[in-house]
Scaffold this motif. Sequence first.
Motif: not given
Lengths: 242, 879
Positions: B28-41
């Motif tokens: 899994k690859l997790i990203t986090a940024g300025v908006d209020n959710y994270c994404r899991v690739f």
Amino acid sequence: MALPLPPGLTPPEIAFLCEMELVTVIPRQRLEGLELLGGPLKPLNPPQRSNIPLWLALLLKRQRRANILPPPWLNTHSLTAILDHETEHADTFSPPPRLPSQPSDNTLPISPPFLPTSTADAAPDALPYHWLELGEMLLEAAADDFEEPDQVRKLLRGLREVRMAKLRSGVEVLDAAGGIKMNGVGGMEVGEGRSFITGVVDGLRKIGASREQQRKDRDAEEAENGYSGTAGDYDDDEMDMQ
Amino acid sequence: MASEQRLRSRQAHAPGATYLAYTPNGKKLITAGVDNYCRVFTTGSDDEPITVDDCQENNAAVVAGNGFFITGSEDGTVSKYSLEGNKFEEILVRTTLPVRDVALSPDGNWIAVASDELSVNVVSTKDMTKVRTLRDQPRAVKHVSFDKKGEHLAVSCTDGNIYIYSLDEDEPEMVKKVDGMIKSLETESESSSKVLWHPDGRAFATPTALRDVQVMSTNDWARQRVFKTGHTADITAAAWSPNGALLATTSNDLNLKLWDTKTQKLLKTFDDVKATILAMVWHPSENILSYTNNEGELFIHTDFVPGEHLPLLNRSTVSAPFFHDPSEGRAGLASAPQANGTTRELPGRPRQRDGTPDSLDDLLGPDFRDDEARDDGDEDMEDFVVDDDGAGYAQAVNGHGKRTNGHLNSVEPSAKKRATASALFRPQIHEPFQPGSTPWRGNRRLLCCSLTGNVETVSQEGRHHTVTVNFYDQHTFRNFHFTDIFLYDKACLNENGTLFACQSNSAGDGNPAMIYYRPHETWTTRTDWRTNLPTGESVTAIALSDSYICVTTSTNYVRIYSLFGLPIRVYRQKSSPAVTCAAWRDYILTIGNGPIQSDLSTQLLYTIENVKHDTIYQDSDILALPPNTTLDSVFFSASGDPYIYDSSGVLLTLLNWRTNGQARWVPMLDTKCLLRLATGGKEESYWPVGVAFDSAGVSKFHCMIIKGREKYPSAPVPHLSEFSFQIPLSSASDRKKTIASLENEELSDDEESTGKKGENKQQEHEQSFILSSTLHAQLSSTLTHTRPSLSQKQDLTNLEVAIDRALLQLLGLECLAGEDHGMKALEIVSLMRDANGKMLDLAGKVASRYGRDVLGEKIRELAEKRAAGGDDEDEDEYA
């Protein structure tokens, strides 16, 4: 006319006396033993450490023939501890180095120039009599032998200021019967404080003297006016006061 | 290239700073940024990523463990999310100021949180009440980074220093402040000052203010090699490949560069970067580099490493780029001797530790490694390094002719493997060493420390060293230095000259091992000479005396030359392999490994001989070492007595060594018992240099005091310190106590403390008695075998008087103690040497002064008996 010098020793004279202190050097070249007035000097043999008088150490250091090992109380760690002690105890000075235990036959010298208080094996937690002069001289001549010369200079300065402030504030109690405990005060500080303190004591004495004279006169007057019943006691007291 | 065409951006978040993390298994690859959710690739799938809602906004960091991930947000919260349900679990930490970085320990149990607050919190991921706080840094912290074992945490502070904390104990302790490595950056800055721990665990790298990447070794905090990146703007992200063989760097100048760790050469530049990359991670096992930029985009760069460099990525963990690999150890030996038919590798090329690029191991990858080979060699090696002093000793060579790479295994040594390794019969041979030499520290190393001076070598760019010889007596000798193309790795220095030795093939042209003698002063033209050893023979240790040169070699020969290069003697050493040697005038002391002891270490055996008279004084006698200690140094004192210093800090001398079978090792000083250590809290070790007389004619131990946990002196070479001998009788803390009580006693003069004082004095006199007796035995043994000088005879008499004086003092104390101590008092009197014939009279007077009449009578009897016939005394003892 008398010599226009203040009473006591001048700073150069105190520094001169301080040069008798033994310090530890690491010689950088061989030197034959010397027969000095203060006693024979062992031959210097690098890299063995040797305790020699400060004046000789400074001479050798200037000629790059030796490295001076600063005494253990002259490192930042010890100086910081002593400075903390000075600032915490506002009324006393940090204690002088302990004297070694006296042998039974009283042969051991007890005054600083003959006690190695500034060699590499001196006590790390106490300022000896010549701390200020010695520190200044070593920092001037052998700053490269210190680990952190600037830090040491700063701490010495701080120590000097704290202790001089104590000396000056101690003057407040120097009235006729007053006194301050000067245990642990160094040679240079005594020299510096001498003119000021003696001046203050002298001034106070003069002020006190005129007041005393007034009181005496008044008492004498009162005695003449007929309070003779207790006059004898008063006289005795006055004699004591004088 | 096809791979680059496949590279496409994925708009993971709204434009803004974006960060990413892989789970340890790489799925899994997790990203986090300025908006209020994270994404899991999910790796390898182009599906739409899973979105984890209910996150904080403006995330500044994300880390992932097995089954969970943690984000740190600028609103001061560090939140934990579960990857199973892809939902929010709990808030682990709250800070008052924005979080800047979060690091997860390799075991996933701890996170370190860097924020604009001054302190760094290390919080358990399981139980958020377990918090450890690190407060030594004076300013806000930009990055935190755990090392590969999770024992150390590197904190990159905004004041431009790195603070390294040890997390071993419950209370974290700052172990090192590294200044001048990183640039002083603001916490909001895009530039990075993050500490990148190299996967081999012995070094880390950081971006520097010069936009380079500097490597620093962690065992000695010495600067190692530099990646000269050539970026035209500050580095914003960098990452080691999972095996440490490659380094990727990127900067504000929109270049992404790939470097080879071994050569620090640029492999490839990617200039198709559109926006500044803020975070970059390698996939744990596949050839993928993923990165996120400040536009909210994620790039998953598959086939990142070009095909021609792929073998680099696939090999097992590669050593960090050191100047000199620390595992070469003190002997500086790259491998075991050539005798067993393995190939040599040279100190100058430390990174060549795997096989050739297409060896079987490389093609098959790490999973197909021969575990057997690793079991018997590598783990053992690691044990050795860890259990010992951590200095690292020379590499063992396994049967395939390759240097073992046990220390490179990023996994911690498993107890199981250790057990199997120790079950095998594997004797531990004492490492050969040159007395007074240190291992490489950065690009410097001391080859020799003696009381004359020291020899230092500095490795330079382009396969040569610079050797500097410094003298203590700068008037008699002149310091000199020269460029050394033979890469000398051993040296000896005395008043007459300097002796060097280099290994075979050190210059790279197949040259044989060589010794080089350079006298300081001659009355003719220069008479320095070089002698080659036979091919295949390498030097293990050298020694230089006033008249001879001694060389021990890998083929167990002892070669003795005169000072003019004339071979005097060649013989095979009985105890082998050789460990070291020492020489003084005509005496040669050689030490070799002997039979194996019960703990599988070898017993060291020494031989002392006189070359001139061709007499062997001690033949293969035992060199006494306690278990688990090694020999640190061996040398002759200025008066010609052998001394050894072991790793437990004890200095021993050999008494009566001129009589065969009579020699014994006597401890003269235990540095653990030194009074200066009695207060505790001081951590220092002592680097032995020599034993010599001081100006008063008393033997002193000369050493360098090494502060902290270091073992070896480094530049600048510390001043020599001297210590008087002190035979270990009582521990330092006891003595400290008695001295303290003695000082108190001056203030409170009561009965009890005088008793204490007596006890203290007794210890003092006992020490002086045993020390004088030992020195007396040493000197008298010397005098019976040499022509004594007048001053030596005088010294002997002085020592006798010193013994009697100590005994007399003890007698006084016994008399004072009471009548019941009479027996002991008489024993003390009978031990007196009575050098000047007055001591027994004095003893009688002491007895009568204390009113011990019976004792006085006995002493008179003893005196009469001695006066009647001194020879009878010995016979009395048999009777």
